[in-house]
Design a protein around this motif. Sequence first.
Motif, PDB file in Angstrom:
ATOM      1  N   ARG A 172      -7.438 -12.512 -17.346  1.00 40.45           N
ATOM      2  CA  ARG A 172      -7.529 -11.068 -16.839  1.00 40.45           C
ATOM      3  C   ARG A 172      -7.034 -11.114 -15.407  1.00 40.45           C
ATOM      4  NH1 ARG A 172     -12.559  -9.760 -16.274  1.00 40.45           N
ATOM      5  NH2 ARG A 172     -12.549  -7.524 -16.484  1.00 40.45           N
ATOM      6  N   ALA A 173      -7.015 -12.027 -14.412  1.00 42.77           N
ATOM      7  CA  ALA A 173      -6.589 -11.873 -13.191  1.00 42.77           C
ATOM      8  C   ALA A 173      -4.989 -11.719 -13.025  1.00 42.77           C
ATOM      9  CB  ALA A 173      -7.027 -13.037 -12.309  1.00 42.77           C
ATOM     10  N   HIS A 174      -4.363 -12.510 -14.075  1.00 45.46           N
ATOM     11  CA  HIS A 174      -3.118 -12.744 -14.145  1.00 45.46           C
ATOM     12  C   HIS A 174      -2.385 -11.449 -14.704  1.00 45.46           C
ATOM     13  CE1 HIS A 174      -3.465 -17.235 -14.574  1.00 45.46           C
ATOM     14  NE2 HIS A 174      -2.856 -17.193 -13.426  1.00 45.46           N
ATOM     15  N   LEU A 175      -3.056 -10.712 -15.654  1.00 48.51           N
ATOM     16  CA  LEU A 175      -2.539  -9.551 -16.316  1.00 48.51           C
ATOM     17  C   LEU A 175      -2.846  -8.311 -15.130  1.00 48.51           C
ATOM     18  CD1 LEU A 175      -4.148  -9.761 -19.800  1.00 48.51           C
ATOM     19  CD2 LEU A 175      -1.735  -9.969 -19.127  1.00 48.51           C
ATOM     20  N   ALA A 176      -3.814  -8.584 -14.543  1.00 45.88           N
ATOM     21  CA  ALA A 176      -3.762  -7.428 -13.309  1.00 45.88           C
ATOM     22  C   ALA A 176      -3.098  -7.597 -12.189  1.00 45.88           C
ATOM     23  CB  ALA A 176      -5.472  -7.527 -12.521  1.00 45.88           C
ATOM     24  N   ARG A 177      -2.739  -8.949 -11.948  1.00 46.22           N
ATOM     25  CA  ARG A 177      -1.359  -9.043 -10.997  1.00 46.22           C
ATOM     26  C   ARG A 177      -0.007  -8.623 -11.410  1.00 46.22           C
ATOM     27  NH1 ARG A 177      -0.931 -11.876  -5.535  1.00 46.22           N
ATOM     28  NH2 ARG A 177       1.122 -12.030  -5.357  1.00 46.22           N
ATOM     29  N   ALA A 178      -0.028  -8.698 -12.909  1.00 50.21           N
ATOM     30  CA  ALA A 178       1.328  -8.418 -13.466  1.00 50.21           C
ATOM     31  C   ALA A 178       1.400  -6.906 -13.232  1.00 50.21           C
ATOM     32  CB  ALA A 178       1.482  -8.929 -14.749  1.00 50.21           C
ATOM     33  N   VAL A 222      -3.002  -5.964  -2.171  1.00 46.86           N
ATOM     34  CA  VAL A 222      -2.167  -6.756  -2.798  1.00 46.86           C
ATOM     35  C   VAL A 222      -0.863  -6.220  -3.190  1.00 46.86           C
ATOM     36  CG1 VAL A 222      -1.795  -8.147  -5.005  1.00 46.86           C
ATOM     37  CG2 VAL A 222      -3.932  -8.259  -3.921  1.00 46.86           C
ATOM     38  N   LEU A 223      -0.862  -5.140  -3.601  1.00 45.99           N
ATOM     39  CA  LEU A 223       0.518  -4.221  -3.893  1.00 45.99           C
ATOM     40  C   LEU A 223       1.149  -3.929  -2.690  1.00 45.99           C
ATOM     41  CD1 LEU A 223       2.221  -2.717  -5.797  1.00 45.99           C
ATOM     42  CD2 LEU A 223       0.484  -0.607  -5.331  1.00 45.99           C
ATOM     43  N   MET A 224       0.677  -3.696  -1.474  1.00 49.11           N
ATOM     44  CA  MET A 224       1.369  -3.305  -0.334  1.00 49.11           C
ATOM     45  C   MET A 224       2.159  -4.722   0.087  1.00 49.11           C
ATOM     46  SD  MET A 224       1.442  -0.036   0.073  1.00 49.11           S
ATOM     47  CE  MET A 224       1.716   0.017  -1.791  1.00 49.11           C
ATOM     48  N   GLN A 225       1.366  -5.920  -0.016  1.00 51.97           N
ATOM     49  CA  GLN A 225       2.091  -7.114   0.319  1.00 51.97           C
ATOM     50  C   GLN A 225       3.258  -7.662  -0.643  1.00 51.97           C
ATOM     51  OE1 GLN A 225       1.509  -8.973   3.397  1.00 51.97           O
ATOM     52  NE2 GLN A 225       3.623  -9.507   2.581  1.00 51.97           N
ATOM     53  N   VAL A 226       3.050  -7.450  -1.918  1.00 49.97           N
ATOM     54  CA  VAL A 226       3.948  -7.598  -2.914  1.00 49.97           C
ATOM     55  C   VAL A 226       5.191  -6.688  -2.709  1.00 49.97           C
ATOM     56  CG1 VAL A 226       4.648  -7.595  -5.251  1.00 49.97           C
ATOM     57  CG2 VAL A 226       2.824  -8.573  -4.612  1.00 49.97           C
ATOM     58  N   GLN A 227       4.971  -5.368  -2.271  1.00 50.84           N
ATOM     59  CA  GLN A 227       6.112  -4.279  -2.137  1.00 50.84           C
ATOM     60  C   GLN A 227       6.911  -5.005  -0.989  1.00 50.84           C
ATOM     61  OE1 GLN A 227       6.641  -1.172  -4.009  1.00 50.84           O
ATOM     62  NE2 GLN A 227       8.230  -2.417  -3.480  1.00 50.84           N
ATOM     63  N   ALA A 228       6.254  -5.273   0.158  1.00 50.13           N
ATOM     64  CA  ALA A 228       7.103  -5.782   1.423  1.00 50.13           C
ATOM     65  C   ALA A 228       7.978  -7.000   0.957  1.00 50.13           C
ATOM     66  CB  ALA A 228       6.158  -6.208   2.527  1.00 50.13           C
ATOM     67  N   ASP A 229       7.190  -8.072   0.201  1.00 54.12           N
ATOM     68  CA  ASP A 229       8.079  -9.214  -0.008  1.00 54.12           C
ATOM     69  C   ASP A 229       9.250  -8.900  -1.030  1.00 54.12           C
ATOM     70  OD1 ASP A 229       6.142 -10.591   1.493  1.00 54.12           O
ATOM     71  OD2 ASP A 229       4.909 -11.167  -0.394  1.00 54.12           O
ATOM     72  N   LEU A 230       9.138  -7.853  -1.926  1.00 51.08           N
ATOM     73  CA  LEU A 230      10.244  -7.606  -2.992  1.00 51.08           C
ATOM     74  C   LEU A 230      11.478  -7.021  -2.382  1.00 51.08           C
ATOM     75  CD1 LEU A 230       8.360  -6.799  -6.157  1.00 51.08           C
ATOM     76  CD2 LEU A 230       9.421  -8.822  -5.304  1.00 51.08           C
ATOM     77  N   ILE A 231      11.084  -6.002  -1.123  1.00 48.35           N
ATOM     78  CA  ILE A 231      12.025  -5.319  -0.547  1.00 48.35           C
ATOM     79  C   ILE A 231      12.796  -5.850   0.514  1.00 48.35           C
ATOM     80  CG2 ILE A 231      11.600  -3.096  -1.841  1.00 48.35           C
ATOM     81  CD1 ILE A 231      10.335  -2.295   1.188  1.00 48.35           C
ATOM     82  N   ALA A 233      -6.881 -10.748  -6.577  1.00 51.33           N
ATOM     83  CA  ALA A 233      -7.288 -11.397  -5.465  1.00 51.33           C
ATOM     84  C   ALA A 233      -7.398 -12.836  -5.756  1.00 51.33           C
ATOM     85  CB  ALA A 233      -8.187 -10.787  -4.737  1.00 51.33           C
ATOM     86  N   GLY A 234      -7.975 -13.217  -7.097  1.00 47.56           N
ATOM     87  CA  GLY A 234      -8.210 -14.466  -7.536  1.00 47.56           C
ATOM     88  C   GLY A 234      -7.043 -15.344  -7.867  1.00 47.56           C
ATOM     89  N   VAL A 235      -5.809 -14.838  -8.115  1.00 47.23           N
ATOM     90  CA  VAL A 235      -4.741 -15.534  -8.305  1.00 47.23           C
ATOM     91  C   VAL A 235      -3.493 -15.426  -7.413  1.00 47.23           C
ATOM     92  CG1 VAL A 235      -5.239 -15.867 -10.634  1.00 47.23           C
ATOM     93  CG2 VAL A 235      -3.789 -14.014  -9.748  1.00 47.23           C
ATOM     94  N   PRO A 236      -2.588 -16.520  -7.134  1.00 48.20           N
ATOM     95  CA  PRO A 236      -1.731 -16.307  -6.075  1.00 48.20           C
ATOM     96  C   PRO A 236      -0.452 -15.548  -6.589  1.00 48.20           C
ATOM     97  CG  PRO A 236      -1.598 -18.477  -6.955  1.00 48.20           C
ATOM     98  CD  PRO A 236      -2.686 -17.859  -7.584  1.00 48.20           C
TER      99      PRO A 236
END
Length: 504
Positions: free
Chosen positions: A385-391, A429-438, A346-349
């Motif tokens: 660590r935030a970038h790795l979590a987001r990845a 975060v995961l659900m928003q990324v999912q909607a954006d990717l599909i 949540a700390g990185v875009p």
Amino acid sequence: MSDGAIATAGTGRAGGGAVLALDEGTTNTKAVLVDAATGAVLAAASRPLGIAFPAPGHVEQDAAELRDATLAAARACLDVGGDVPLLGIAIASQRESVVCWDRRTGEPLGPVLGWQDARTAAWCADLAAADPGAAERVRERTGLALDPMYSAPKMRAALDAALAAGVPADAVVLGTVDSWLVHALTGEHATELGNASRTLLLDLATCAWDPELLDLFGIPRGALPEPRGSDAGFGRTRAGGALPAGVPVVAVLADSHAAMYAQGCTEPGTGKATYGTGSSVMTPTASAMPAPDGITTTLAWHVGGAPTFAREGNIVASGSALDWMATTLGRPAGTSGGAFLTDLAAGVPDAGGVAFVPAFSGLGAPYWDRAATGVLVGVTAGTTRAHLARAALEAVAHQVADVVDAIESDGLARVDVLRADGGATGSAVLMQVQADLIGRPVQVGDAPEASALGAALLARRTLGHAGEAAGVRRRIHPSGTDPAPARAAWARAVARSRGHAVAG
């Protein structure tokens, strides 16, 4: 409460009777007691399950532990649920995993070979090389790829191990986890057709074991359970067991199929993704029509004497990828991997150019490349660590998007709204990324763990009660961000994972 199972009371009130739904998964087993008439949850219990990785590509569990933990969770659930008449039992179970047991004693002859287990990868490759038409025959009849994820190669390995240990051939029994639990409860040797369709041995056209495929994999018909419809009945609980005697097992479904049933995905155009240890992305189809490369055709369920088919893509590591990354980043004990990563991310875009491909035992759909290896690319001195979590969260969403793209690639199937279930749906975060990717809405059901309730819903309907699919907890719409750059970067990372040359 028994044997360490954790039980909680539900919010519903008991009516004229209840259904006990057992959901035996990869990392835990759950029991849910629901009112047969209303579907209200009366009680729930769970127990964690161990999993072992004794060698590269080997994934094992203890068959006795799976059985005993399921019975302990069921008993704990009934203890908390109170004195309500038990009308029937429903089972949802992990799918391609294989159990081998002794017909004479009913005890396991070795470890469960888990669905993630890839020890037979070389064996499958040798079979395909020795018989160039084998893979195509398997796909034509079963809808599946000739891959070590499915049951038949593991059954052969388990059979060979039992025979090498001196067990008489006619004493060896083979089955998927649903058949193991049915046997534990009722003593019958039966499997549900949806589970059977994941073995590489069931002909989708006949819904029966295929003699030529049995010969191909060297599996004796007498060692296999009887395939039955999802609502055809699987016997009654035996006297002297952990559960009351004489209760019918009225419904059995594979766990991913049960989740789709719970989500109400019964018509083409609907689709679901289950975010578990791995992920299953499924959409119903009008027939067992051939699927595009990398995607399977499977039997979702067989109800009222009629089959429902689906296209599916199986992702080997999703929740397990989140757990690995969370552990690597130092999550506190007892903390959910997905929740821990979501708080960090949540700390990185975005992931800061980092891509993580969790090919711990190769890649599943749509690549089916067991030689692929896990990679982490794009790491710089500025990576946090935030970038790795987001990845890690993005890796799960990209894998699901890969499968959706493949399902739709021939223009004969479409997922208009993706209905999501499983523990990781709690990550905003995961659900928003999912909607954006599909590029389409993601609809999160109001029952994150939908498999148990899907099996219970089928049981309730089989018992003559009306039942509705799960409701919607929230609906996530695409933000409008162009997914093309992220998808291209992911594709390059996957190519590296597969050992391919990468441009750019």
